[in-house]
Design an enzyme around this catalytic site. Structure first.
Site, PDB file in Angstrom:
ATOM      1  N   HIS A  36      60.686  81.263  82.936  1.00  0.00           N
ATOM      2  CA  HIS A  36      60.041  81.318  84.248  1.00  0.00           C
ATOM      3  C   HIS A  36      58.518  81.197  84.124  1.00  0.00           C
ATOM      4  CE1 HIS A  36      59.797  82.803  88.512  1.00  0.00           C
ATOM      5  NE2 HIS A  36      58.608  83.213  88.094  1.00  0.00           N
ATOM      6  N   GLU A  37      57.941  82.028  83.279  1.00  0.00           N
ATOM      7  CA  GLU A  37      56.482  82.008  83.149  1.00  0.00           C
ATOM      8  C   GLU A  37      56.021  80.687  82.551  1.00  0.00           C
ATOM      9  OE1 GLU A  37      54.825  84.184  84.779  1.00  0.00           O
ATOM     10  OE2 GLU A  37      56.599  85.425  85.135  1.00  0.00           O
ATOM     11  N   HIS A  90      55.486  78.261  85.299  1.00  0.00           N
ATOM     12  CA  HIS A  90      54.178  78.439  85.949  1.00  0.00           C
ATOM     13  C   HIS A  90      53.079  77.820  85.090  1.00  0.00           C
ATOM     14  CE1 HIS A  90      55.200  80.959  89.364  1.00  0.00           C
ATOM     15  NE2 HIS A  90      55.788  81.878  88.620  1.00  0.00           N
ATOM     16  N   GLU A 103      56.023  78.725  92.521  1.00  0.00           N
ATOM     17  CA  GLU A 103      57.315  79.334  92.240  1.00  0.00           C
ATOM     18  C   GLU A 103      58.403  78.261  92.089  1.00  0.00           C
ATOM     19  OE1 GLU A 103      57.046  82.422  91.554  1.00  0.00           O
ATOM     20  OE2 GLU A 103      59.124  83.081  91.446  1.00  0.00           O
TER      21      GLU A 103
HETATM   22 CO    CO Z   1      56.903  83.579  89.420  1.00  0.00          CO
END
Ligand code: CO
Length: 500
Positions: free
Chosen positions: A264-265, A268, A294
């Site tokens: 997830h990170e 980003h 997101e």
């Molecule tokens: Co996030």
């Protein structure tokens, strides 16, 4: 004009440097800092922020932006310079509308409210937090009033996270998706539960770390311009385009936490790393919005990281690392386990199918609080009632219900919808990308992510914050944010897993 543009770029670069400097201090605070340094660190960050505030609201900057706004009127509306002036002017005007006393007051109130919230959460007692929340609701309504006229009191709050987006647009999207998600969950709940007990064995931290880094290296995370550390809550931070760092947390007793947190990170970070170099040290060196940001993290975490193709490639390696835990768990069983759908109380632990419902519940409450159609004291009951309606379960106490999230304790109303919108955007971009990259599944199955990353770079990342979220999504996919691709994605994925 050229002279003025140069001057503006210089001024904005200074502001970007100040922002990056306080981000370094904050990163250090969350990753390395000894406990005893907290007070001094708070002062240091506050000092930088004060200088930043003075510089970003100066009359000189305001005048420069006014002049340049005039000059850029006839120019290409999509050029970097025109967009830079537009975004900087927008930020300046927004800041100028909020009196300094208000800024100080909300900062003070939210610091107090956060510590009260922590205690109230520990005691699972909403009444303790109620007076603080009442005050914050009042302050946020006051904030909205600075931006009058608006169509809806929630618009200015949403606009801080999703530039240009209106409450009515979000409501319309959510009204479409809500009954479909509720229906899907109901259908799943009538099916047999998926076994996921093997995810709760003992998984040594070092190997988890190694696996996460192997995967994100394949994704394209650039270690020359980033690093990964540990922190209590995972986050991504950027000190400009050339230094984008991520953090993760590891639970030895639950495998998915670090793994999906890292994916997830990384999503980003890939966004920030992919912004065009010529936008560096400017307000355009940022994501288009929280939802678009997101969408990137969710895409790498879920659409890629929880797909069967992905695990066809990576599961043998994971089994090799954890042979005693996963040696006898088949790929199919593992895939179903990491995708199990189960209504639960805690948003951050929610699966893909239930997640958006947690968000919708919060949005509806936030809107009612801002409109004044619901009193703060009635919020816990409303929470529990909606939880029952959407997820079929009722929290046993406030800690697992209304007190679970930190956002309201710092007055962060308007933030929640961005999480759900991000999910929708991820599927919408994915649909478009799959049309253009024909053998996308094969690419994932062989861990060749360069075409995917290149597509995202070119369509989304390079633009940074040049476009508003709706503009960007329209530009890339041909329509504004729409829920259909996400509903289609959920139905097809979970239909297959649960045999619906
Ligand atoms: Co996030």
């Amino acid at each position: 004009m050229e002279e003025n543009t140069k001057l503006l770029r210089e001024k904005l670069a200074e502001l970007a440097d100040l922002r990056a400097s306080s981000a370094v201090l904050e990163w250090d605070q969350l990753v390395n800092m000894p406990e005893g340094a907290a007070v001094d660190r708070g002062e240091q960050i506050a000092t930088i922020e004060k200088i930043q505030h003075i510089k970003s609201t100066s009359d000189e900057l305001g005048q420069l932006l006014d002049d340049l706004t005039e000059c850029t009127k006839g120019l290409d509306p999509d050029s970097d310079d025109t967009r830079l002036v537009r975004v900087a002017k927008r930020n300046f005007d927004k800041q100028a509308k909020v009196p300094t006393e208000y800024v100080t007051e909300i900062a003070r109130e939210s610091t107090v409210a956060q510590s009260v919230w922590e205690k109230a959460k520990d005691a699972s007692n909403f009444a303790m937090f109620q007076p603080n929340l009442e005050r914050l609701v009042e302050l946020r309504r006051q904030y909205a009033d600075f931006f009058k006229p608006w169509d809806h009191v929630y618009d200015p709050l949403l606009d801080d996270f999703e530039p240009g987006m209106k409450t009515s647009e979000v409501q319309e999207i959510f009204n479409t998706i809500r009954p479909k998600q509720v229906e899907l969950i109901k259908a799943i709940s009538e099916k047999e539960k998926v076994d996921r007990s093997f995810l709760y064995l003992d998984f040594p931290e070092k190997k988890q770390w190694e696996f996460g880094e192997e995967v994100i290296t394949k994704f394209g995370y650039d270690w020359k311009h980033g690093r990964q550390d540990k922190s209590a809550h995972p986050f991504t931070t950027s000190f400009g385009i050339n230094d984008v760092r991520i953090t993760t947390r590891v639970k030895e007793s639950y495998l998915p936490t670090a793994m999906f947190g890292t994916f997830h990170e990384c999503g980003h970070a890939l966004y920030e790393m992919g912004i065009a170099q010529n936008l560096n040290r400017s307000p355009l060196a940022d994501g288009a919005s929280m939802a678009v940001h997101e969408s990137q993290s969710r895409m790498w975490e879920n659409l890629i990281g929880r797909s069967k193709q992905f695990w066809k490639h990576f599961y043998p390696r994971l089994q090799e690392l954890f042979s005693s835990q996963l040696g006898n768990v088949s790929l199919e069983k593992f895939y179903r386990g990491i995708n199990a759908v189960e209504p639960s109380f805690i948003r951050v632990e929610a699966d893909e199918a239930t997640y958006n419902l947690h968000i919708m519940l919060r949005l509806e409450l936030e809107i009612a609080l801002m409109e004044g159609s619901m009193a703060v004291k009635d919020a816990p009951d409303a929470w529990n009632q909606k939880c029952k309606e959407y997820l079929g379960i009722i929290p046993s106490d406030d800690a697992e219900g209304i007190l679970q999230d930190v956002h309201w304790s710092f007055g962060g109303f308007g933030y929640f919808p961005t999480y759900a919108l991000g999910n929708l955007v991820s599927a919408q971009l994915w649909e478009k990308m799959s049309e253009e990259i024909k053998d996308i599944e094969e690419k994932i199955e062989t861990a060749k992510f360069d075409a995917i990353l290149a597509w995202l770079r070119e369509s989304v990342h390079v633009h940074g914050a040049k476009y508003e979220p709706q503009e960007l999504v329209q530009k890339v996919t041909g329509s504004k944010i729409t829920p259909e691709p996400y509903i289609k994605y959920l139905n097809s994925k979970f239909g297959e897993i649960y045999g619906l």
